[in-house]
Design an enzyme around this catalytic site. Structure first.
Site, PDB file in Angstrom:
ATOM      1  N   ASN A   6     -40.801  51.915  27.944  1.00 19.24           N
ATOM      2  CA  ASN A   6     -40.460  53.261  28.414  1.00 19.24           C
ATOM      3  C   ASN A   6     -40.339  54.179  27.203  1.00 19.24           C
ATOM      4  O   ASN A   6     -39.371  54.086  26.449  1.00 19.24           O
ATOM      5  CB  ASN A   6     -39.131  53.197  29.176  1.00 19.24           C
ATOM      6  CG  ASN A   6     -38.650  54.584  29.581  1.00 19.24           C
ATOM      7  OD1 ASN A   6     -39.410  55.545  29.565  1.00 19.24           O
ATOM      8  ND2 ASN A   6     -37.381  54.674  29.943  1.00 19.24           N
ATOM      9  N   LYS A   8     -39.840  57.277  27.198  1.00 20.25           N
ATOM     10  CA  LYS A   8     -38.941  58.412  27.482  1.00 20.25           C
ATOM     11  C   LYS A   8     -39.617  59.720  27.061  1.00 20.25           C
ATOM     12  O   LYS A   8     -40.823  59.857  27.210  1.00 20.25           O
ATOM     13  CB  LYS A   8     -37.590  58.213  26.785  1.00 20.25           C
ATOM     14  CG  LYS A   8     -37.006  56.820  27.011  1.00 20.25           C
ATOM     15  CD  LYS A   8     -35.561  56.728  26.651  1.00 20.25           C
ATOM     16  CE  LYS A   8     -35.106  55.286  26.747  1.00 20.25           C
ATOM     17  NZ  LYS A   8     -33.687  55.116  26.895  1.00 20.25           N
ATOM     18  N   HIS A  83     -34.520  55.406  36.979  1.00 16.96           N
ATOM     19  CA  HIS A  83     -33.958  55.099  35.659  1.00 16.96           C
ATOM     20  C   HIS A  83     -32.566  55.729  35.556  1.00 16.96           C
ATOM     21  O   HIS A  83     -32.330  56.808  36.094  1.00 16.96           O
ATOM     22  CB  HIS A  83     -34.887  55.645  34.568  1.00 16.96           C
ATOM     23  CG  HIS A  83     -34.518  55.153  33.205  1.00 16.96           C
ATOM     24  ND1 HIS A  83     -33.504  55.722  32.466  1.00 16.96           N
ATOM     25  CD2 HIS A  83     -35.014  54.144  32.454  1.00 16.96           C
ATOM     26  CE1 HIS A  83     -33.396  55.077  31.318  1.00 16.96           C
ATOM     27  NE2 HIS A  83     -34.302  54.108  31.283  1.00 16.96           N
ATOM     28  N   GLU A  85     -31.164  57.326  33.317  1.00 17.89           N
ATOM     29  CA  GLU A  85     -31.144  58.698  32.768  1.00 17.89           C
ATOM     30  C   GLU A  85     -31.492  59.706  33.862  1.00 17.89           C
ATOM     31  O   GLU A  85     -31.005  60.841  33.849  1.00 17.89           O
ATOM     32  CB  GLU A  85     -32.096  58.791  31.564  1.00 17.89           C
ATOM     33  CG  GLU A  85     -31.506  58.081  30.349  1.00 17.89           C
ATOM     34  CD  GLU A  85     -32.511  57.534  29.367  1.00 17.89           C
ATOM     35  OE1 GLU A  85     -33.700  57.924  29.411  1.00 17.89           O
ATOM     36  OE2 GLU A  85     -32.113  56.686  28.535  1.00 17.89           O
ATOM     37  N   GLU A 153     -30.720  47.288  34.403  1.00 21.89           N
ATOM     38  CA  GLU A 153     -30.455  48.009  33.166  1.00 21.89           C
ATOM     39  C   GLU A 153     -28.999  48.479  33.155  1.00 21.89           C
ATOM     40  O   GLU A 153     -28.693  49.577  33.649  1.00 21.89           O
ATOM     41  CB  GLU A 153     -31.373  49.219  33.044  1.00 21.89           C
ATOM     42  CG  GLU A 153     -32.847  48.876  33.004  1.00 21.89           C
ATOM     43  CD  GLU A 153     -33.627  49.929  32.231  1.00 21.89           C
ATOM     44  OE1 GLU A 153     -34.214  49.575  31.208  1.00 21.89           O
ATOM     45  OE2 GLU A 153     -33.612  51.099  32.635  1.00 21.89           O
ATOM     46  N   GLY A 159     -29.902  52.149  24.983  1.00 22.57           N
ATOM     47  CA  GLY A 159     -29.897  52.994  23.794  1.00 22.57           C
ATOM     48  C   GLY A 159     -28.641  52.868  22.947  1.00 22.57           C
ATOM     49  O   GLY A 159     -28.403  53.686  22.067  1.00 22.57           O
ATOM     50  N   SER A 189     -31.377  47.914  25.201  1.00 20.74           N
ATOM     51  CA  SER A 189     -31.408  47.526  23.780  1.00 20.74           C
ATOM     52  C   SER A 189     -32.120  46.188  23.555  1.00 20.74           C
ATOM     53  O   SER A 189     -31.712  45.397  22.692  1.00 20.74           O
ATOM     54  CB  SER A 189     -29.985  47.500  23.199  1.00 20.74           C
ATOM     55  OG  SER A 189     -29.392  48.783  23.299  1.00 20.74           O
TER      56      SER A 189
HETATM   57  C1  PEP Z   1     -34.785  52.115  28.794  1.00 25.87           C
HETATM   58  O1  PEP Z   1     -35.061  53.252  28.486  1.00 25.87           O
HETATM   59  O2  PEP Z   1     -35.088  51.699  29.916  1.00 25.87           O
HETATM   60  C2  PEP Z   1     -34.100  51.263  27.831  1.00 25.87           C
HETATM   61  C3  PEP Z   1     -33.756  50.059  28.192  1.00 25.87           C
HETATM   62  O3  PEP Z   1     -33.853  51.792  26.576  1.00 25.87           O
HETATM   63  P1  PEP Z   1     -33.411  50.982  25.257  1.00 25.87           P
HETATM   64  O4  PEP Z   1     -34.282  49.750  25.167  1.00 25.87           O
HETATM   65  O5  PEP Z   1     -33.642  51.924  24.128  1.00 25.87           O
HETATM   66  O6  PEP Z   1     -31.980  50.600  25.428  1.00 25.87           O
END
Ligand code: PEP
Length: 231
Positions: A6, A8, A83, A85, A153, A159, A189
Site C-alpha cells: 500500500n 498510500k 483501510h 486511515e 491491521e 506506521g 509495520s
Molecule cells: C498499511 O498502510 O496498510 C500499513 C500496514 O502500513 P505500515 O506497514 O507502514 O504500518
C-alpha cells in the site's frame, strides 16, 4: 501467500524497476496499490495493480470518488477497502465499507477488506468484539466470495514500528476467519525483519505492507520470504 504493497499518498518506487525485481521472485503473489495517478504506469509495467479505494456506484455525483468500471478501464484488478486511515480520517463506516466491498466484487474486482482494533479497544478488552462487528458487516454483504481477501491491521501497529507479535496476529486472524473464511493478510509495520515469524502462523496468509513497500528491495525481500513460507 499474498503480499500487497500500500503506497498510500506517496509516489512509490519506479514500477518498471519493481516489476524487474519481482520477476525474480516466484511462489508468492505480489500486488501493488499505488495512488490513482500511478495506476496506469503500474499496469503497464505488468504489476498486479489494486486501487486504494473504490465507490459503490458506477458513476454519479460523488466528488473525489472512483468507480469499479473506471478502475477496470485502466487494467486495475482490485482495490483495498476500509483501510483504517479511511475509517479514521474520512469517516468511513462498517456499512459503507461493506457496500464498497460488495459493489467491487459484483463488478468483478478483487478486494482486500481491512479490519482492526485501536489501542484503546485492545486495552479495553474489546478486540474480539470489534473484529466480529467489522468482519460481520462485510460477511453479511458478501459472504465468503472467492475474490475477497481480508487484512487484519491493528491500528496501533500501522506506521508505528510496533508490529503485532505472531501470537497476537494468529489469535486475531483466527477470529476473523471464524466469521468469514477467506485468506487474511497481516498489516502493521511489516518488514523483512519480522515477517518470517508472522508467516509461520497457520492463519497468516500474507501481508499488507505500507512503509516497507516503498523501497523495491525491501518489498521484494518480503515477497521472497512469503514465497519461502511455501504456501
Ligand atoms: C498499511 O498502510 O496498510 C500499513 C500496514 O502500513 P505500515 O506497514 O507502514 O504500518
Amino acid at each position: 501467500m499474498i503480499v500487497a504493497g500500500n503506497w498510500k499518498m506517496y509516489p512509490g518506487p519506479d514500477p518498471a524497476a519493481l516489476a524487474d525485481k519481482l520477476a525474480g521472485v516466484s511462489g508468492a503473489e505480489a500486488i501493488v496499490c499505488p495512488p490513482y495517478t500511478r495506476l496506469a504506469a503500474c499496469v503497464a509495467a505488468g504489476l498486479t495493480t489494486f486501487a486504494q479505494n473504490v465507490h459503490w456506484e458506477h458513476e454519479g455525483a460523488f466528488t473525489g470518488e472512483i468507480s469499479a468500471p473506471m478502475l477496470q478501464s485502466l487494467g486495475v484488478t482490485g482495490a483495498i477497502v476500509g483501510h483504517s486511515e479511511r475509517r479514521q480520517y474520512f469517516g468511513e463506516t462498517d456499512e459503507g465499507v461493506a457496500r464498497r466491498t460488495k459493489a467491487a466484487l459484483d463488478a468483478g474486482l478483487r478486494v482486500i477488506a481491512c479490519v482492526g482494533e485501536t489501542q484503546e479497544e485492545r486495552d479495553a478488552g474489546e478486540t474480539e468484539t470489534v473484529l466480529r462487528v467489522q468482519v460481520g458487516a462485510i460477511a453479511a454483504a458478501c459472504g465468503p466470495h472467492e475474490s475477497l481477501l481480508l487484512a487484519y491491521e491493528p491500528v496501533w501497529a500501522i506506521g508505528t514500528g510496533r508490529t503485532a507479535t505472531p501470537a497476537i496476529a494468529q489469535e486475531a486472524h483466527a477470529i476473523v476467519k471464524s466469521v468469514l473464511d477467506r485468506p487474511v493478510l497481516y498489516g502493521g509495520s511489516a518488514k523483512p525483519e519480522n515477517v518470517e515469524e508472522l508467516f509461520g502462523e497457520t492463519d497468516v496468509d500474507g501481508a499488507l505492507v505500507g512503509g516497507a513497500s516503498l523501497v523495491v528491495d525491501t518489498f521484494a525481500a518480503i515477497c521472497a520470504l512469503a514465497a519461502a513460507a511455501g504456501r
